[in-house]
Design an enzyme around this catalytic site. Structure first.
Site, PDB file in Angstrom:
ATOM      1  N   ARG A   1      43.009   0.825 -16.244  1.00  0.00           N
ATOM      2  CA  ARG A   1      44.457   0.855 -16.035  1.00  0.00           C
ATOM      3  C   ARG A   1      44.992   2.283 -16.103  1.00  0.00           C
ATOM      4  NH1 ARG A   1      46.151  -4.076 -20.088  1.00  0.00           N
ATOM      5  NH2 ARG A   1      45.739  -5.814 -18.668  1.00  0.00           N
TER       6      ARG A   1
ATOM      7  N   GLU B   1      32.066   2.028 -30.094  1.00  0.00           N
ATOM      8  CA  GLU B   1      31.139   1.754 -31.198  1.00  0.00           C
ATOM      9  C   GLU B   1      31.337   2.672 -32.397  1.00  0.00           C
ATOM     10  OE1 GLU B   1      29.613  -0.888 -31.234  1.00  0.00           O
ATOM     11  OE2 GLU B   1      28.959  -1.467 -29.239  1.00  0.00           O
TER      12      GLU B   1
ATOM     13  N   PHE C   1      20.309   2.349 -30.707  1.00  0.00           N
ATOM     14  CA  PHE C   1      20.595   1.559 -31.895  1.00  0.00           C
ATOM     15  C   PHE C   1      19.704   1.976 -33.056  1.00  0.00           C
ATOM     16  CE2 PHE C   1      21.789  -1.062 -28.222  1.00  0.00           C
ATOM     17  CZ  PHE C   1      23.134  -1.251 -28.522  1.00  0.00           C
TER      18      PHE C   1
ATOM     19  N   LYS D   1      31.525 -10.984 -28.278  1.00  0.00           N
ATOM     20  CA  LYS D   1      31.275 -10.041 -27.185  1.00  0.00           C
ATOM     21  C   LYS D   1      32.598  -9.667 -26.521  1.00  0.00           C
ATOM     22  CE  LYS D   1      28.888  -9.881 -22.729  1.00  0.00           C
ATOM     23  NZ  LYS D   1      28.614  -8.431 -22.848  1.00  0.00           N
TER      24      LYS D   1
ATOM     25  N   LYS E   1      34.248  -6.305 -26.804  1.00  0.00           N
ATOM     26  CA  LYS E   1      35.054  -5.234 -27.420  1.00  0.00           C
ATOM     27  C   LYS E   1      35.097  -3.993 -26.522  1.00  0.00           C
ATOM     28  CE  LYS E   1      32.362  -5.740 -31.015  1.00  0.00           C
ATOM     29  NZ  LYS E   1      31.769  -7.091 -30.766  1.00  0.00           N
ATOM     30  N   THR E   2      33.930  -3.545 -26.094  1.00  0.00           N
ATOM     31  CA  THR E   2      33.884  -2.402 -25.181  1.00  0.00           C
ATOM     32  C   THR E   2      34.492  -2.762 -23.832  1.00  0.00           C
ATOM     33  OG1 THR E   2      31.917  -1.469 -26.238  1.00  0.00           O
ATOM     34  CG2 THR E   2      32.340  -0.816 -23.961  1.00  0.00           C
ATOM     35  N   THR E   3      34.206  -3.965 -23.361  1.00  0.00           N
ATOM     36  CA  THR E   3      34.727  -4.402 -22.068  1.00  0.00           C
ATOM     37  C   THR E   3      36.245  -4.365 -22.043  1.00  0.00           C
ATOM     38  OG1 THR E   3      32.800  -5.850 -21.804  1.00  0.00           O
ATOM     39  CG2 THR E   3      34.679  -6.263 -20.373  1.00  0.00           C
TER      40      THR E   3
ATOM     41  N   TRP F   1      17.799   0.464 -35.078  1.00  0.00           N
ATOM     42  CA  TRP F   1      16.436  -0.051 -35.157  1.00  0.00           C
ATOM     43  C   TRP F   1      15.504   0.627 -34.156  1.00  0.00           C
ATOM     44  CZ3 TRP F   1      20.689  -3.162 -34.008  1.00  0.00           C
ATOM     45  CH2 TRP F   1      20.874  -3.489 -32.660  1.00  0.00           C
TER      46      TRP F   1
ATOM     47  N   ASN G   1      32.784 -10.120 -34.282  1.00  0.00           N
ATOM     48  CA  ASN G   1      31.391 -10.384 -33.929  1.00  0.00           C
ATOM     49  C   ASN G   1      31.208 -10.878 -32.500  1.00  0.00           C
ATOM     50  OD1 ASN G   1      30.484  -9.679 -36.502  1.00  0.00           O
ATOM     51  ND2 ASN G   1      30.836 -11.740 -37.298  1.00  0.00           N
TER      52      ASN G   1
END
Length: 233
Positions: free
Chosen positions: A78, A164, A127, A66, A68-70, A129, A64
């Site tokens: 690399r 994602e 997203f 922040k 993950k993508t970063t 929503w 949960n």
């Protein structure tokens, strides 16, 4: 005692204290600290000597928190630095242009009749929503997976980032069975990164490297601070 001699004696004692005390505050003398570090070095060298296997990895960034993508983009950078071909496929996202795409743009240009070193495919429409159309979301996720599968199978591509995709799995836009079957088609020396919260247990079991980002504090949820360029996008 001569003041000059006393001062010199005190200075020498101070130097001896610096030489014997551990400056890191562990309470060890310098000699004890060096012996400890030498043992750690020997253990690390033994561990590295035993790591003789080489294989492409399946990497999962979930949780949960922040980042993950970063973290995935760090591996992308690399790989690009090593001259490898890389593909990024974004699930869910896609209705907006991420700044990282602009930052990496010069790698996306083909040169000398060679394919670009980086391909960036944002294949979602936003997203859930925002889209409010589950059937279309499923269709877009399946299209993104079909494209991703072609990249995963390609032996010329060293790294594929599926951004994602875990969300698409969590929402049942994709089945875990089809994703695991696709990962089985990966060449032995290429890597695949799968990001997003809620990674299913079967994917975690299949992966070689799993990192769970833990949420401790968040500016939007905890402080009402809106998303900012350079931080969130």
């Amino acid at each position: 005692m001569n003041t000059t001699i006393k001062s010199a004696t005190d200075s020498n004692q101070g130097l001896e204290s610096v030489n014997t005390a551990d400056s890191s505050g562990t309470g060890l003398t310098r000699s004890q600290y060096q012996q400890k570090m030498q043992r750690r070095k020997e253990i690390q060298e033994q561990r590295l000597a035993k790591a003789s296997k080489q294989k492409g990895l399946i990497v999962v960034n979930t949780g949960n928190g922040k980042g993950k993508t970063t973290a995935g983009l760090g591996m992308v950078l690399r790989s690009l630095g090593h001259g490898y071909r890389v593909v990024i496929v974004q699930f869910i996202k896609g209705a907006w242009e991420p700044a990282e795409k602009a930052a990496l743009e010069h790698w996306t240009v083909a040169t000398d009749n060679n394919p670009p070193q980086l391909e960036f495919h944002a294949m979602g429409e936003g997203f859930t929503w925002d889209t409010q159309d589950r059937e279309r979301d499923i269709e877009k996720a399946q299209s993104a997976w079909d494209a991703a599968l072609g990249f995963i199978r390609n032996p010329d591509i060293k790294l594929v980032l599926l951004d994602e995709i875990n969300i698409a799995l969590k929402l049942n836009y994709l089945s875990i069975e089809q994703v695991l079957a696709g990962l089985d088609e990966k060449p032995t020396d290429s890597h695949v990164i799968l990001t997003g919260r809620g990674a299913p247990a079967a994917l975690i079991e299949r992966a070689d490297l799993v990192t769970e980002m833990t949420l401790v504090k968040h500016p939007l949820k905890d402080q009402g601070i809106k998303a900012q360029p350079g931080i969130e996008f």
